[in-house]
Design an enzyme around this catalytic site. Structure first.
Site, mmCIF file in Angstrom:
data_model
loop_
_atom_site.group_PDB
_atom_site.id
_atom_site.type_symbol
_atom_site.label_atom_id
_atom_site.label_comp_id
_atom_site.label_asym_id
_atom_site.label_seq_id
_atom_site.Cartn_x
_atom_site.Cartn_y
_atom_site.Cartn_z
ATOM 1 N N GLU A 80 0.828 -1.213 0.000
ATOM 2 C CA GLU A 80 0.000 0.000 0.000
ATOM 3 C C GLU A 80 0.860 1.260 0.000
ATOM 4 O O GLU A 80 0.454 2.299 -0.495
ATOM 5 C CB GLU A 80 -0.937 -0.049 1.218
ATOM 6 C CG GLU A 80 -1.940 1.073 1.309
ATOM 7 C CD GLU A 80 -1.418 2.264 2.117
ATOM 8 O OE1 GLU A 80 -1.956 3.366 1.952
ATOM 9 O OE2 GLU A 80 -0.477 2.059 2.899
ATOM 10 N N HIS A 117 -3.880 -2.330 2.464
ATOM 11 C CA HIS A 117 -3.427 -1.771 3.743
ATOM 12 C C HIS A 117 -3.173 -2.902 4.740
ATOM 13 O O HIS A 117 -2.146 -2.927 5.446
ATOM 14 C CB HIS A 117 -4.502 -0.824 4.275
ATOM 15 C CG HIS A 117 -3.980 0.337 5.041
ATOM 16 N ND1 HIS A 117 -3.687 0.269 6.376
ATOM 17 C CD2 HIS A 117 -3.707 1.609 4.665
ATOM 18 C CE1 HIS A 117 -3.267 1.452 6.799
ATOM 19 N NE2 HIS A 117 -3.252 2.280 5.786
#
Length: 356
Positions: A10, A308
């Site tokens: 991410e 994430h």
């Protein structure tokens, strides 16, 4: 010295914050390169620097590269020092993200601490205070972290000026792993339209649209007017209380974004979470990975892991090579994340604590 690629996965600031937390908890120094390399403005920004300096303050850490725009940082932790700290971001940068960085190390110390965090409390790029207070902290208390927080003054983007106060007592030893595969029975649902220095009609339009989309009763909808904020602000927050977990789904007002658009987005994400059958939503899943790793145990059901989440798992693995995360798809919209220790007779990690 652990070396971390700040552009992996991410590629955001969470890589740095996770590394700081684990460095303090384990005593392992690290260097991170290519910080936020893929972002429009690469390198360290003000709120990232606030997290770095907060970490250095609580452990007497040595830091190199803590400058605005820096894409490389070296951090060498010292013993965590419980105490009373004031951290000011001096912008609308997130108080929640600074708290996220130092909370676990301070909770694992042997003496109590208190924090005063000044900056943004409601920022679209970070968990708002309601999420931290209602969804995250109750679960941390369940595993044995004695943490409470209070919102003394809201701080909306871009004005900031908010204040959160946090009390942290020494954690239980050992910590108790979480097991949240099922939500359990529903215990309540509500929606708040939070407003500061904006017309009341904004809240009414959001709540009317949300109620129509979710088919909820009027009594579940409440406006909340904040009178002490420095600037204008608007957050629409849905709180879903279950027997085993509370989830908070939020949307943030922006200039030029219609109240109805915000409400429809929040309604859609609320319906998606409820329809998934998962206990934990994507943002709460991110927040639970570090506590689970430090417990060396636990599991929860969630929606499909985000970039994430998977990036956070990779960073945790760089510091803790004696645990294993298992991520598996249970159903189309429901996954399971669990952690186990390679050495079950190990005691949970405790931070090194400086002598008083």
């Amino acid at each position: 010295m652990i070396t971390i690629d700040g552009a992996q996965g991410e590629g955001g600031g969470q890589i740095l914050r996770t590394a700081l937390t684990l460095s303090m908890a384990t005593g392992k120094p690290f260097q991170i390169d290519r910080i936020r390399a893929g972002r429009a403005k690469p390198g360290l920004m003000r709120q990232h620097l606030a997290a770095v300096r907060a970490a250095a303050a609580v452990c007497g850490g040595r830091v190199a590269g803590d400058e605005p725009g820096s894409t490389r940082l070296r951090f060498e932790p010292g013993p965590v020092r419980a105490g009373d700290y004031i951290f000011a971001i001096n912008s609308a940068g997130s108080t929640a993200l600074v708290l996220q960085t130092v909370l676990l190390p301070l909770a694992l110390a042997s003496q109590p601490s208190s924090l005063v965090l000044r900056g943004g409390t409601h920022n679209g790029n970070a968990p708002p205070f309601e999420f931290v207070d209602r969804a995250l902290l109750p679960l941390l208390r369940r595993i044995g972290l004695a943490v409470t927080a209070g919102l003394k003054r809201p701080g909306f983007y871009p004005a900031g000026g908010g204040q959160v106060e946090v009390a942290i007592a020494p954690a239980d030893d050992p910590l108790r792993p979480l097991d949240i595969l099922e939500r359990g029975e529903s215990r309540g649902r509500s929606a708040e339209a939070i407003l500061a220095n904006l017309p009341f009609a904004v809240a009414q339009r959001e709540l009317d649209t949300l109620r129509a989309a979710l088919d909820w009763p009027v009594g579940a909808m409440q406006p909340r007017i904040e009178t002490q904020a420095d600037g204008p602000g608007n957050v629409l927050a849905v709180t879903l209380v279950f027997e085993a977990v509370t989830e908070v789904v939020t949307g943030f007002g922006e200039r030029g974004l219609a109240a109805e658009t915000i409400a429809r987005d929040v309604a859609g994400r609320t319906a998606a979470y409820l329809g998934s059958g998962a206990a934990v939503g994507p943002f709460l899943a991110d927040q639970l990975l570090l506590p689970m790793a430090l417990c060396r145990g636990g599991r929860f059901s969630t929606v499909q892991p985000t970039a994430h989440t998977t990036t956070n798992l990779a960073v945790i693995g760089a510091f803790l090579d004696d645990i294993r995360f298992e991520v598996a798809a249970a159903e189309e919209a429901r996954w399971t994340i669990g952690v186990s220790s390679a050495r079950w007779d190990d005691a949970p990690i405790r931070t090194m604590t400086a002598a008083p």
